[in-house]
Motif scaffolding. Structure first.
Motif, PDB file in Angstrom:
ATOM      1  N   GLY A   1     -10.091  -4.920   8.177  1.00  0.00           N
ATOM      2  CA  GLY A   1      -9.561  -6.028   8.957  1.00  0.00           C
ATOM      3  C   GLY A   1      -8.304  -5.682   9.725  1.00  0.00           C
ATOM      4  N   ALA A   2      -8.410  -5.702  11.032  1.00  0.00           N
ATOM      5  CA  ALA A   2      -7.282  -5.500  11.941  1.00  0.00           C
ATOM      6  C   ALA A   2      -7.645  -6.187  13.245  1.00  0.00           C
ATOM      7  N   GLY A   3      -6.658  -6.373  14.126  1.00  0.00           N
ATOM      8  CA  GLY A   3      -6.948  -7.049  15.382  1.00  0.00           C
ATOM      9  C   GLY A   3      -7.504  -8.432  15.129  1.00  0.00           C
TER      10      GLY A   3
ATOM     11  N   ASP B   1     -15.633  -3.607  15.874  1.00  0.00           N
ATOM     12  CA  ASP B   1     -16.575  -3.705  16.989  1.00  0.00           C
ATOM     13  C   ASP B   1     -16.876  -2.325  17.577  1.00  0.00           C
ATOM     14  N   ALA B   2     -15.832  -1.544  17.828  1.00  0.00           N
ATOM     15  CA  ALA B   2     -16.025  -0.203  18.386  1.00  0.00           C
ATOM     16  C   ALA B   2     -16.747   0.700  17.387  1.00  0.00           C
ATOM     17  N   ALA B   3     -16.421   0.561  16.104  1.00  0.00           N
ATOM     18  CA  ALA B   3     -17.084   1.386  15.092  1.00  0.00           C
ATOM     19  C   ALA B   3     -18.571   1.098  15.040  1.00  0.00           C
TER      20      ALA B   3
ATOM     21  N   GLN C   1     -10.757 -10.490  22.390  1.00  0.00           N
ATOM     22  CA  GLN C   1     -12.189 -10.302  22.248  1.00  0.00           C
ATOM     23  C   GLN C   1     -12.611  -8.953  22.839  1.00  0.00           C
ATOM     24  N   PRO C   2     -13.602  -8.295  22.244  1.00  0.00           N
ATOM     25  CA  PRO C   2     -14.088  -7.034  22.817  1.00  0.00           C
ATOM     26  C   PRO C   2     -14.873  -7.290  24.091  1.00  0.00           C
ATOM     27  N   ALA C   3     -15.018  -6.268  24.894  1.00  0.00           N
ATOM     28  CA  ALA C   3     -15.854  -6.381  26.087  1.00  0.00           C
ATOM     29  C   ALA C   3     -17.283  -6.711  25.686  1.00  0.00           C
ATOM     30  N   ALA C   4     -17.960  -7.481  26.511  1.00  0.00           N
ATOM     31  CA  ALA C   4     -19.339  -7.869  26.219  1.00  0.00           C
ATOM     32  C   ALA C   4     -20.224  -6.643  26.008  1.00  0.00           C
ATOM     33  N   SER C   5     -19.928  -5.576  26.742  1.00  0.00           N
ATOM     34  CA  SER C   5     -20.741  -4.362  26.606  1.00  0.00           C
ATOM     35  C   SER C   5     -20.590  -3.751  25.217  1.00  0.00           C
ATOM     36  N   VAL C   6     -19.385  -3.848  24.632  1.00  0.00           N
ATOM     37  CA  VAL C   6     -19.157  -3.314  23.292  1.00  0.00           C
ATOM     38  C   VAL C   6     -19.958  -4.114  22.276  1.00  0.00           C
TER      39      VAL C   6
ATOM     40  N   THR D   1     -22.661  -5.855  22.808  1.00  0.00           N
ATOM     41  CA  THR D   1     -24.084  -5.567  23.017  1.00  0.00           C
ATOM     42  C   THR D   1     -24.471  -4.245  22.376  1.00  0.00           C
ATOM     43  N   GLU D   2     -23.655  -3.209  22.594  1.00  0.00           N
ATOM     44  CA  GLU D   2     -23.936  -1.903  21.998  1.00  0.00           C
ATOM     45  C   GLU D   2     -23.846  -1.964  20.478  1.00  0.00           C
ATOM     46  N   ALA D   3     -22.880  -2.712  19.966  1.00  0.00           N
ATOM     47  CA  ALA D   3     -22.704  -2.817  18.520  1.00  0.00           C
ATOM     48  C   ALA D   3     -23.886  -3.532  17.876  1.00  0.00           C
ATOM     49  N   ASN D   4     -24.355  -4.602  18.504  1.00  0.00           N
ATOM     50  CA  ASN D   4     -25.527  -5.302  17.970  1.00  0.00           C
ATOM     51  C   ASN D   4     -26.741  -4.386  17.941  1.00  0.00           C
ATOM     52  N   ALA D   5     -26.951  -3.619  19.011  1.00  0.00           N
ATOM     53  CA  ALA D   5     -28.103  -2.717  19.060  1.00  0.00           C
ATOM     54  C   ALA D   5     -27.988  -1.634  18.000  1.00  0.00           C
ATOM     55  N   ALA D   6     -26.798  -1.086  17.813  1.00  0.00           N
ATOM     56  CA  ALA D   6     -26.606  -0.020  16.824  1.00  0.00           C
ATOM     57  C   ALA D   6     -26.788  -0.549  15.404  1.00  0.00           C
ATOM     58  N   LEU D   7     -26.273  -1.751  15.121  1.00  0.00           N
ATOM     59  CA  LEU D   7     -26.440  -2.328  13.788  1.00  0.00           C
ATOM     60  C   LEU D   7     -27.903  -2.651  13.518  1.00  0.00           C
ATOM     61  N   ASP D   8     -28.596  -3.207  14.501  1.00  0.00           N
ATOM     62  CA  ASP D   8     -30.031  -3.478  14.344  1.00  0.00           C
ATOM     63  C   ASP D   8     -30.787  -2.194  14.026  1.00  0.00           C
ATOM     64  N   ALA D   9     -30.451  -1.121  14.735  1.00  0.00           N
ATOM     65  CA  ALA D   9     -31.143   0.154  14.518  1.00  0.00           C
ATOM     66  C   ALA D   9     -30.853   0.702  13.126  1.00  0.00           C
ATOM     67  N   ALA D  10     -29.607   0.585  12.674  1.00  0.00           N
ATOM     68  CA  ALA D  10     -29.252   1.075  11.336  1.00  0.00           C
ATOM     69  C   ALA D  10     -30.003   0.319  10.259  1.00  0.00           C
ATOM     70  N   ILE D  11     -30.097  -1.000  10.410  1.00  0.00           N
ATOM     71  CA  ILE D  11     -30.819  -1.808   9.432  1.00  0.00           C
ATOM     72  C   ILE D  11     -32.297  -1.461   9.454  1.00  0.00           C
ATOM     73  N   ASP D  12     -32.840  -1.202  10.636  1.00  0.00           N
ATOM     74  CA  ASP D  12     -34.253  -0.831  10.737  1.00  0.00           C
ATOM     75  C   ASP D  12     -34.539   0.497  10.035  1.00  0.00           C
TER      76      ASP D  12
END
Length: 233
Positions: A9-11, A45-47, A75-80, A82-93
Motif C-alpha cells: 500500500g502506497a500512493g 497498478d504498474a506492477a 489515478q493511473p493512466a487508463a492504459s495502465v 487496461t494493461e494491468a487487467n489484461a495481465a492479471l486475467d492472463a495470470a489467473i488463466d
C-alpha cells in the motif's frame, strides 16, 4: 525458486491506519523463508501492468484506492489499468497463487478478476470491525492449511460483515455479536488459488507464532499452481 510480488500500500493504496511498508517487510521475510524470490512494489497498478509470466505468487497488502479518508488519490493512466487487467486475467488463466491480507478485501477495485477471486468484499457502510484488541481466532474446517493448527490469540482487528459473492472454504473464524464470521479462507478457481487472511493490521499481528505458521502454510499451498485439482473452465 518461484517468484512473488508483494503489492504494498502506497500512493492511492495507502491510508492513515495501516503501516504497509512494515507489514510488507514481514511478509517478504516469510515468503523468502518459504522459498520465493520476492519483489516489493509500491505501485500496484504498474506492477500488475508489467506482470511477468514467471510470477507465481501475488501478495496483496494494500488498501482501498477509493477512500474512505480524504487523502488525494492520483489515478493511473487508463492504459495502465487496461494493461494491468489484461495481465492479471492472463495470470489467473495460466495459474497463480494470490495471498490477500487484511485491507486487501477492499483493494484493487479497478480489477474485476481480483474481486471475483476474493469471493467476498469489504463493503463500505456495511462491513466494519470492533476496536483492535486481543482477538481469539477459531480454526475450522478440514482444509490442508488448517490441519493440525489449533485456535490462537493475536492482537489485531477483526473484519466483520463482508459481502460474500461466491463459495469460500473457511479456515478460521472469529466471534462477534453472538455469531461467527469468516476471517481466513481459501479458494480454487480455474488453475489458480487464493487465500484471504483478514489478520495483519500491523506488525503486532505477526508477533503471533501461530499467525506466522498459518501464513507459512498458506504460502506452501499457494505455491502449487497451476492447481491440479481445480476445474478448468
Amino acid at each position: 525458486m518461484t517468484k512473488a510480488i508483494i503489492l504494498s500500500g502506497a500512493g492511492r493504496y495507502a491510508d492513515p491506519w495501516h503501516p504497509y511498508p512494515e507489514t510488507s517487510a514481514v511478509l517478504a521475510e516469510l515468503a523468502r523463508a518459504a522459498g520465493f524470490t520476492v519483489e516489493i512494489s509500491e505501485d500496484p497498478d504498474a506492477a500488475l501492468a508489467g506482470l511477468a509470466d514467471d510470477v507465481t505468487l501475488l501478495v496483496v497488502n494494500a488498501g482501498d484506492p477509493e477512500g474512505p479518508d480524504d487523502t488525494a488519490r492520483v489515478q493511473p493512466a487508463a492504459s495502465v489499468t487496461t494493461e494491468a487487467n489484461a495481465a492479471l486475467d492472463a495470470a489467473i488463466d495460466r495459474g497463480v497463487g494470490i495471498l490477500a491480507l487484511h485491507a486487501a478485501a477492499a483493494s484493487l477495485r479497478a480489477y474485476p478478476a481480483y474481486g471475483r477471486a476474493l469471493g467476498a468484499r469489504w463493503v463500505r457502510g456495511e462491513s466494519w470491525h470492533p476496536p483492535i484488541d486481543e482477538a481469539h481466532v477459531h480454526v475450522v474446517g478440514n482444509h490442508a492449511i488448517a490441519e493440525g493448527l489449533g485456535d490462537f490469540t493475536v492482537f489485531d482487528e477483526r473484519y466483520t460483515d463482508f459481502h460474500l459473492h461466491d463459495v469460500i472454504e473457511p479456515i478460521a473464524e472469529h466471534e462477534e455479536g453472538g455469531g461467527r464470521h469468516p476471517l481466513v479462507w481459501a479458494r480454487e478457481f480455474g488453475r489458480s488459488r487464493l487465500v484471504y487472511d483478514g489478520l495483519g493490521h500491523d506488525t503486532r499481528s505477526y508477533e503471533s507464532a501461530e499467525h506466522r505458521e498459518l501464513i507459512t502454510r498458506s504460502l506452501e499451498w499457494l505455491s502449487h499452481v497451476p492447481a491440479a485439482t481445480a476445474e478448468v473452465e
